[in-house]
Design an enzyme around this catalytic site. Structure first.
Site, PDB file in Angstrom:
ATOM      1  N   SER A   1      72.262  -4.747 -51.955  1.00  9.50           N
ATOM      2  CA  SER A   1      71.624  -4.483 -53.245  1.00  9.50           C
ATOM      3  C   SER A   1      71.445  -2.973 -53.448  1.00  9.50           C
ATOM      4  O   SER A   1      72.431  -2.245 -53.489  1.00  9.50           O
ATOM      5  CB  SER A   1      70.306  -5.250 -53.326  1.00  9.50           C
ATOM      6  OG  SER A   1      69.842  -5.350 -54.652  1.00  9.50           O
TER       7      SER A   1
ATOM      8  N   HIS B   1      71.174 -14.016 -54.116  1.00  9.26           N
ATOM      9  CA  HIS B   1      71.234 -12.564 -53.922  1.00  9.26           C
ATOM     10  C   HIS B   1      70.957 -12.166 -52.476  1.00  9.26           C
ATOM     11  O   HIS B   1      71.563 -11.230 -51.961  1.00  9.26           O
ATOM     12  CB  HIS B   1      70.245 -11.897 -54.867  1.00  9.26           C
ATOM     13  CG  HIS B   1      70.289 -10.402 -54.832  1.00  9.26           C
ATOM     14  ND1 HIS B   1      71.456  -9.684 -55.012  1.00  9.26           N
ATOM     15  CD2 HIS B   1      69.305  -9.482 -54.632  1.00  9.26           C
ATOM     16  CE1 HIS B   1      71.190  -8.380 -54.931  1.00  9.26           C
ATOM     17  NE2 HIS B   1      69.898  -8.243 -54.708  1.00  9.26           N
TER      18      HIS B   1
END
Length: 254
Positions: A85, A235
């Protein structure tokens, strides 16, 4: 800046950078598994996170420079760089500012593009916790639950809560600076250029961060790229499907 890190194992150096609101502690279990495969693993706290210093700004060129300084300070040469991320954008920015200083690049569930701000409620929730008044973590979670419905996300965020030397609760993250720079944290990379070093993008099949339409941009900037999609993962690929994540990483790293 002297970044905090945890190191385990011996062999080819592999450096891991966490995402927004995270820390190197999130990667302890994965680091040990990777180390068993013959790697010297460095899990690093980025600025304004974990036990690393707080700074008045938070941009990707600064985060990339922090990483460059960290590698030099610890005599780490030609490492494999892994970033999730926000950490993925950091290693991509590093690759563009310091090419030919690493052996391979691994980007986890983030694309080289801008993202709209989507952590506003989390930031409101963290800011709403009265740190000098709460008596325990349960009180903090009760307040945070008004802003973040997911128990697992709340637990992840509350790993940043600790008691300081005065015995008062505090955040390890530099919350004011993160709030100030949240738009830049979602921004696109700067000084983009083509990186021909072997690169792996890992995405969660249930995540929206890397879409099929993003692969053209990824291939343009990273022509020597492999894209691996992990099923039944969102994610936080490495936390939701750790075995599949490590298998993908090791197939590429070795």
């Amino acid at each position: 800046m002297q970044l905090f890190f945890r190191q385990v194992g011996t062999g080819q150096p592999l450096v891991i950078l966490h995402g927004l609101f995270g820390s190197c502690d999130n990667w302890l279990t994965i680091s040990k598994v990777i180390a068993e495969q013959g790697f010297s693993v460095y899990a690093v706290d980025q600025r304004n996170h974990g036990r690393s210093p707080h700074a008045p700004s938070h941009t990707y060129p600064e985060l990339a420079t922090d990483l460059h300084d960290f590698l030099q300070q610890n005599n780490i040469e030609n490492p494999i760089l892994v970033g999730h991320s926000m950490g993925g954008k950091t290693v991509m920015q590093y690759a563009m500012l310091y090419p030919d200083t690493f052996s391979k690049l691994v980007v986890v569930d983030i694309a080289p593009k801008s993202y709209p701000v989507h952590h506003a409620e989390i930031l409101k929730g963290l800011s709403a916790v009265p740190l000098t008044e709460i008596q325990n973590r349960n009180e903090a979670e009760a307040i945070l639950s008004q802003y973040e419905p997911s128990p697992s996300v709340r637990q992840f965020l509350l790993k940043n809560l600790y008691r300081n030397e005065e015995g008062v609760f505090a955040w390890r993250i530099n919350l004011p600076v993160i709030k100030q720079y949240i738009e830049l944290i979602g921004a696109d990379l700067e000084n983009t250029q083509t990186i021909r070093t072997p690169t792996l993008f890992i995405r969660g099949a249930e995540s929206r961060y890397i879409k099929d339409a993003d692969f053209w941009t990824i291939q343009t900037l990273f022509p020597n790229v492999t894209l691996d999609t992990i099923e039944n993962a969102g994610h936080w690929v490495q936390a939701e499907q750790p075995e599949a994540f490590v298998k993908s990483l090791m197939n590429f790293a070795k």
